[in-house]
Write a protein that holds these residues in place. Structure first.
Motif, PDB file in Angstrom:
ATOM      1  N   THR A   2       0.833  -1.212   0.000  1.00 26.13           N
ATOM      2  CA  THR A   2       0.000   0.000   0.000  1.00 26.13           C
ATOM      3  C   THR A   2       0.860   1.251   0.000  1.00 26.13           C
ATOM      4  N   TYR A   3       1.831   1.289   0.922  1.00 24.24           N
ATOM      5  CA  TYR A   3       2.708   2.465   1.022  1.00 24.24           C
ATOM      6  C   TYR A   3       3.527   2.658  -0.255  1.00 24.24           C
ATOM      7  N   THR A  36       2.857 -12.415   2.109  1.00 24.76           N
ATOM      8  CA  THR A  36       2.708 -11.558   0.921  1.00 24.76           C
ATOM      9  C   THR A  36       1.714 -12.169  -0.071  1.00 24.76           C
ATOM     10  N   GLU A  37       1.394 -13.419   0.156  1.00 24.97           N
ATOM     11  CA  GLU A  37       0.530 -14.128  -0.790  1.00 24.97           C
ATOM     12  C   GLU A  37      -0.862 -13.489  -0.860  1.00 24.97           C
ATOM     13  N   GLY A  38      -1.297 -13.191  -2.059  1.00 22.03           N
ATOM     14  CA  GLY A  38      -2.620 -12.611  -2.263  1.00 22.03           C
ATOM     15  C   GLY A  38      -2.705 -11.108  -2.023  1.00 22.03           C
ATOM     16  N   LYS A  39      -1.632 -10.516  -1.549  1.00 18.01           N
ATOM     17  CA  LYS A  39      -1.695  -9.098  -1.178  1.00 18.01           C
ATOM     18  C   LYS A  39      -1.743  -8.162  -2.388  1.00 18.01           C
ATOM     19  N   PRO A  40      -1.057  -8.457  -3.484  1.00 13.82           N
ATOM     20  CA  PRO A  40      -1.207  -7.550  -4.643  1.00 13.82           C
ATOM     21  C   PRO A  40      -2.662  -7.411  -5.089  1.00 13.82           C
ATOM     22  N   ALA A  41      -3.398  -8.495  -5.113  1.00 11.87           N
ATOM     23  CA  ALA A  41      -4.807  -8.418  -5.512  1.00 11.87           C
ATOM     24  C   ALA A  41      -5.637  -7.698  -4.451  1.00 11.87           C
ATOM     25  N   GLU A  78       4.071  -8.731  -9.265  1.00  9.40           N
ATOM     26  CA  GLU A  78       2.716  -9.283  -9.376  1.00  9.40           C
ATOM     27  C   GLU A  78       1.675  -8.160  -9.399  1.00  9.40           C
ATOM     28  N   TYR A  79       1.915  -7.147  -8.589  1.00  9.95           N
ATOM     29  CA  TYR A  79       0.996  -5.997  -8.554  1.00  9.95           C
ATOM     30  C   TYR A  79       0.978  -5.291  -9.913  1.00  9.95           C
ATOM     31  N   TYR A  80       2.144  -5.056 -10.491  1.00 15.05           N
ATOM     32  CA  TYR A  80       2.215  -4.397 -11.810  1.00 15.05           C
ATOM     33  C   TYR A  80       1.453  -5.227 -12.847  1.00 15.05           C
ATOM     34  N   TRP A 125       0.394  -2.953 -16.017  1.00 12.96           N
ATOM     35  CA  TRP A 125       1.489  -1.993 -16.177  1.00 12.96           C
ATOM     36  C   TRP A 125       2.713  -2.739 -16.698  1.00 12.96           C
ATOM     37  N   ASP A 126       3.614  -2.001 -17.330  1.00 12.53           N
ATOM     38  CA  ASP A 126       4.856  -2.628 -17.795  1.00 12.53           C
ATOM     39  C   ASP A 126       5.838  -2.737 -16.619  1.00 12.53           C
ATOM     40  N   PRO A 127       6.968  -3.404 -16.825  1.00 11.70           N
ATOM     41  CA  PRO A 127       7.899  -3.613 -15.691  1.00 11.70           C
ATOM     42  C   PRO A 127       8.428  -2.317 -15.082  1.00 11.70           C
ATOM     43  N   GLU A 128       8.309  -1.210 -15.779  1.00 14.12           N
ATOM     44  CA  GLU A 128       8.726   0.074 -15.227  1.00 14.12           C
ATOM     45  C   GLU A 128       7.600   0.792 -14.486  1.00 14.12           C
ATOM     46  N   GLY A 129       6.442   0.119 -14.410  1.00 15.12           N
ATOM     47  CA  GLY A 129       5.337   0.704 -13.649  1.00 15.12           C
ATOM     48  C   GLY A 129       4.513   1.695 -14.429  1.00 15.12           C
TER      49      GLY A 129
END
Lengths: 84, 615
Positions: free
Chosen positions: B454-455, B486-491, B592-594, B599-603
Motif C-alpha cells: 500500500t505504502y 505476501t501471498e494474495g496481497k497484490p490483488a 505481481e501488482y504491476y 502496467w509494464d515492468p517500469e510501472g
C-alpha cells in the motif's frame, strides 16, 4: 500455569478494578485450558468477543474452543473495533 | 443529478473570479471530488511544474453526495501537485465546509496563479470576491476562522484556511476547516500559502435540491444509515472509542512502528491509547476525552473532543488551550507518540492541538521528529543545533519542537522540510521512513505485509488511506487475511485502491466501508445522479482514477524505483512479536501488482490498459 488475559475497549468492564488501568489480568489456570474456556469462565458476551489474539496471533472463531493455552501465553480480546 | 454543474475558477494573478459549467462528460467518467478534480488538474497543469510556483493549481472539490442526506456526505478534497512529494496530492476533509460549498452552488473551486499580496476568497452563494487578507497573514487557523466570522458578522460562515506553517512553506502544511478537521497530508497548505491565499470562506443557502430521484434517494439513504447504526464497528466501536482504539490492537500484533521504525512494539502504548483517554486523571479526576463529534451528515461520529490537563507543563500558563478541542486520533497519537517513544498523553494532546491551530500534518511532523531523535542519539544532531536535548522518549523535546515548527523558528524551519530532506541534509537519507518523500503512517510494513505494498504504490506517497488493508489483514473486514504473508496481497491492495478511489470521489467518508461495501454506495449514487451508475461502471471508474493518478506521477518523473520502501524495512527484521524475524516482502509483491494492474515492468500503464480504461 500462569497466563495473562487482556480485555480492551468495552470489554474492559469485565476486568477487576486492579486491572483496569493496565487492561492486563494475570491469572493461574489449569493445564489444558483453552481460549474458549477462559471466554466462558469470565462470561464475556459472545457478541463482544470479536478480535482474539494469543501472543499477537489471530485465533479464528472456529479454533477458539480447541486452542490450548500454554505457560505465559497472553490472550487479548477486543469487541468489534476499527480505526485508521 | 447531484452536481450543481458549476465550477468557480479564480485567477489570483489577475484577481478574477468566473463561473463555468462543470464538464458533465468528465463527471460521468470521474464522478466528483478526488476523481474529477484530479482529471481537471491533470488536464490543466504540466506534471513537471514546481508545486510552489504560480503555474501549479489547487482545487477544492465536493462530490455528488456532498451536502446530501447520505450518511457522512460532508466530505471535500483538496487536489494539487504536492510539494512534499512532487506527486499528485489529494487530501480529504470532513467537518462542515464541503457541504456549505455545495449549498452555495459550487461543485468545485479551481485556484490559479499567485496573488501579489495576501487574499482570501469570500463566497456567499453567487456573490464571490477576493478580499484583502493582509491583516490575517501571520495568524493561526483558529485566529483566522474567528476573525473572518467576526468580519462577516455570521457565525455560520465556514472557513477552510492555512495557519502560519502554510505561509512559511512547511512542506506538510495542511488546510484546516472547522478548527480541527483537516485536508492534512502532502502539503496542500503550503501550495495555498505559496499563492498568498489564506482562506476560503463560504456561506451557502441554496441547499441541495437537485437529486435525480428524491423519493428513492430518501428511501435508500435511510436503509443504508440503518446498516451503519446496526453494525458493531460503525454503530458502537467508532463512536465510543474513535480510531484511537487501534493503539493497543496494533501494538499487540507487533506492528507498531516505534522510535523511527527501530522497533515494532511500544512499551508505552497503553498510556496513550483510547482506553487511557477514557480514564480519570490524578489532577482533577476527569478523563481527557469529553465527547465524540460528528461531521456534516455523519451517523458514525468518530471524532474526539478532549480537554487537556490544565496542570500539564505545556499549558499551565496558557489558558487558551484549556477548553474543549479536537482530540487525539490514532495516526496522530502514533506519530507524535510511538514514533518518538513518547508516552505522555497530555504532551501528545498539546502537540496535536498545535498541529490543528497552525495547520500541519501530525503524521509527517511526528515521523520527522522520530528521525530527528534518532539523529540526536547518533550524535549527528546536537543540543545546540536542535535547541533542546532530544533523545527518544522526551516529551519536552517533542512539545518544544512542535512549538518552533508551528512558529517557523530556528530548527523548526528544517523540521518543516520533512524527514526526507532533513535526513539528506545531515547525511543519513536512509533514516527517513517515507515513500516518495511522504512519511509512513501507523502500521509497520514488516508485520502487515499488505500495508507495505500500500505504502510503496500509493500515488500520494506513503499513506494508509489509499488502500486500508488493515481492515482485512488485522480486523477481518470484510474477510480476515494473514498479515504476515505476501501471498494474495497484490490483488487485495489493488481491490482496496480501486474501491477507495470511488468512495473518495462520492462525497462520502471512507469509514463507512467498515460496514458498507461499494454495493451499498452504488444505489445511493444511482438515486442521486442521472445516468448509469452500475457496479461495473464504478469498478472500472475506480481503476480509471487510480491509473490517471499514476499517469500524472509517471509524467512528473516517478518510475519503478520510487515504488519502494526504506532499506530498514527490507533488511532489519522485526525483533519481537508475531513478525519476529520478518522483513517486508515488497520486492516480491511489486511485479505481481504491476501485472495485475496492466502496467509494464517500469510501472507504466500499458497502451492496452490505457485504452481499456478510456484514459
Amino acid at each position: 500455569m500462569r497466563v495473562t488475559l487482556k480485555l480492551y475497549a468495552s470489554l474492559s468492564d469485565h476486568l477487576p478494578d486492579e486491572a483496569k488501568r493496565t487492561n492486563e489480568w494475570p491469572m493461574e489456570v489449569a493445564d489444558g485450558t483453552t481460549v474458549g474456556d477462559l471466554i466462558d469462565r469470565h462470561q464475556l458476551p459472545k457478541r463482544l468477543v470479536h478480535l482474539v489474539l494469543v501472543n499477537g496471533h489471530y485465533i479464528p472463531p472456529a479454533s477458539r474452543d480447541a486452542h490450548p493455552l500454554v505457560e505465559n501465553d497472553v490472550l487479548a480480546i477486543w469487541p468489534p473495533v476499527a480505526g485508521g | 443529478m447531484a452536481w450543481t454543474r458549476k465550477i468557480l475558477r479564480v485567477n489570483l494573478t489577475d484577481r478574477t473570479c468566473t463561473s463555468e459549467p462543470l464538464n458533465m462528460e468528465w463527471a460521468h467518467d470521474y464522478l466528483g471530488q478526488r476523481g474529477l478534480a484530479t482529471k481537471y488538474l491533470a488536464s490543466e497543469i504540466d506534471p513537471k511544474v514546481d508545486p510552489l510556483s504560480p503555474d501549479n493549481k489547487i482545487i477544492w472539490a465536493t462530490g455528488p453526495l456532498t451536502g446530501t442526506m447520505a450518511s457522512t456526505g460532508g466530505r471535500y478534497s483538496v487536489v494539487t501537485k504536492g510539494p512534499l512529494t512532487g506527486a499528485i496530492a489529494c487530501s480529504n476533509s470532513g467537518g462542515y465546509f464541503g457541504a456549505e460549498l455545495k449549498f452555495a452552488g459550487w461543485d468545485m473551486v479551481i485556484i490559479e496563479g499567485r496573488a501579489s499580496s495576501p487574499v482570501y476568497l469570500s463566497i456567499e452563494n453567487d456573490k464571490v470576491e477576493l478580499r484583502d487578507a493582509s491583516h490575517l497573514w501571520g495568524k493561526t487557523v483558529w485566529e483566522t476562522e474567528g476573525q473572518i466570522k467576526s468580519e462577516h458578522q455570521d457565525p455560520q460562515v465556514r472557513v477552510s484556511c492555512i495557519g502560519r506553517t502554510g505561509e512559511n512553506g512547511v512542506l506538510y502544511a495542511a488546510i484546516v476547516n472547522d478548527l480541527h478537521r483537516a485536508a492534512g497530508r502532502s502539503g496542500v497548505g503550503a501550495v495555498a500559502g505559496s499563492k498568498n491565499l489564506k482562506a476560503i470562506a463560504v456561506r451557502g443557502t441554496l441547499g441541495v435540491g437537485n437529486i435525480a430521484n428524491p423519493k428513492e434517494f430518501m428511501k435508500v439513504t435511510f436503509e443504508k444509515k440503518k446498516i451503519l447504526k446496526e453494525n458493531a464497528v460503525t454503530g458502537q466501536g467508532l463512536p465510543t472509542y474513535g480510531t484511537q482504539v487501534l493503539m493497543n490492537v496494533i501494538n499487540e500484533i507487533g506492528a507498531m512502528p516505534t522510535r523511527n521504525h527501530k522497533d515494532v512494539q511500544f512499551e508505552g502504548a497503553r498510556k496513550i491509547s483510547a482506553e487511557a483517554m477514557h480514564e480519570p486523571r490524578e489532577s482533577d479526576g476527569k478523563a481527557q476525552l469529553i465527547n465524540n463529534q460528528a461531521c456534516f451528515g455523519c451517523t458514525i461520529a468518530c471524532g474526539r473532543i478532549s480537554k487537556i490537563d490544565a496542570t500539564h507543563y505545556t499549558v499551565v500558563n496558557s489558558p487558551k488551550y484549556w477548553g474543549a478541542s479536537g482530540g487525539l486520533e490514532y495516526e496522530a497519537a502514533w506519530a507524535l507518540g510511538c514514533a518518538n517513544g513518547v508516552d505522555d498523553l497530555d504532551a501528545l494532546q498539546y502537540a496535536t492541538m498545535l498541529c490543528n491551530e497552525d495547520g500541519f500534518d501530525p503524521i509527517s511532523f511526528g515521523a520527522t521528529i522520530g528521525a530527528v531523535m534518532e539523529l540526536y542519539e547518533m550524535g549527528v544532531l546536537t543540543k545546540e543545533e536542535v535547541g533542546i536535548e532530544a533523545p527518544f522518549g522526551s516529551a519536552r523535546a517533542l512539545t518544544y519542537l512542535t512549538e518552533i515548527t508551528a512558529r517557523g523558528e530556528g530548527f523548526g524551519k528544517i523540521i518543516g522540510l520533512g524527514s526526507k530532506r532533513l535526513c539528506e541534509k545531515y547525511g543519513h537519507p536512509e533514516l527517513s521512513m517515507s515513500v516518495k518523500g511522504q512519511e509512513f503512517p501507523a502500521y509497520d510494513a514488516r508485520a502487515v505485509q499488505g500495508m507495505g505494498l500500500t505504502y510503496a504504490t500509493s500515488n500520494r506517497g506513503a499513506c494508509h488511506l489509499r488502500s486500508y488493508t488493515i481492515s482485512s489483514e488485522v480486523l477481518g473486514i470484510p474477510v480476515k487475511t494473514d498479515p504476515l504473508t505476501t501471498e494474495g496481497k497484490p490483488a487485495l491492495v489493488k481491490a482496496f485502491q480501486d474501491a477507495t478511489a470511488v468512495v473518495d470521489s462520492t462525497g462520502l467518508c471512507v469509514f463507512t466501508t467498515f460496514a458498507w461495501a461499494l454495493s451499498d454506495i452504488q444505489p445511493q449514487l444511482q438515486a442521486a445522479c442521472e445516468g448509469d451508475w452500475s457496479m461495473e461502471k464504478l469498478d472500472l471508474m475506480g481503476e480509471r482514477i487510480w491509473n490517471m493518478e499514476r499517469q500524472f506521477n509517471n509524467a512528473a518523473g516517478f518510475t519503478r524505483k520510487d515504488d519502494d520502501l526504506p532499506a530498514r524495512l527490507k533488511t532489519e527484521a522485526a525483533k519481537v512479536g508475531p513478525a519476529k524475524g520478518l522483513v517486508s516482502g515488497i520486492d516480491k509483491m511489486i511485479p505481481e501488482y504491476y501485472d495485475l494492474r496492466g502496467w509494464d515492468p517500469e510501472g507504466r500503464p500499458t497502451a492496452e490498459t490505457v485504452a481499456r480504461l478510456g484514459l
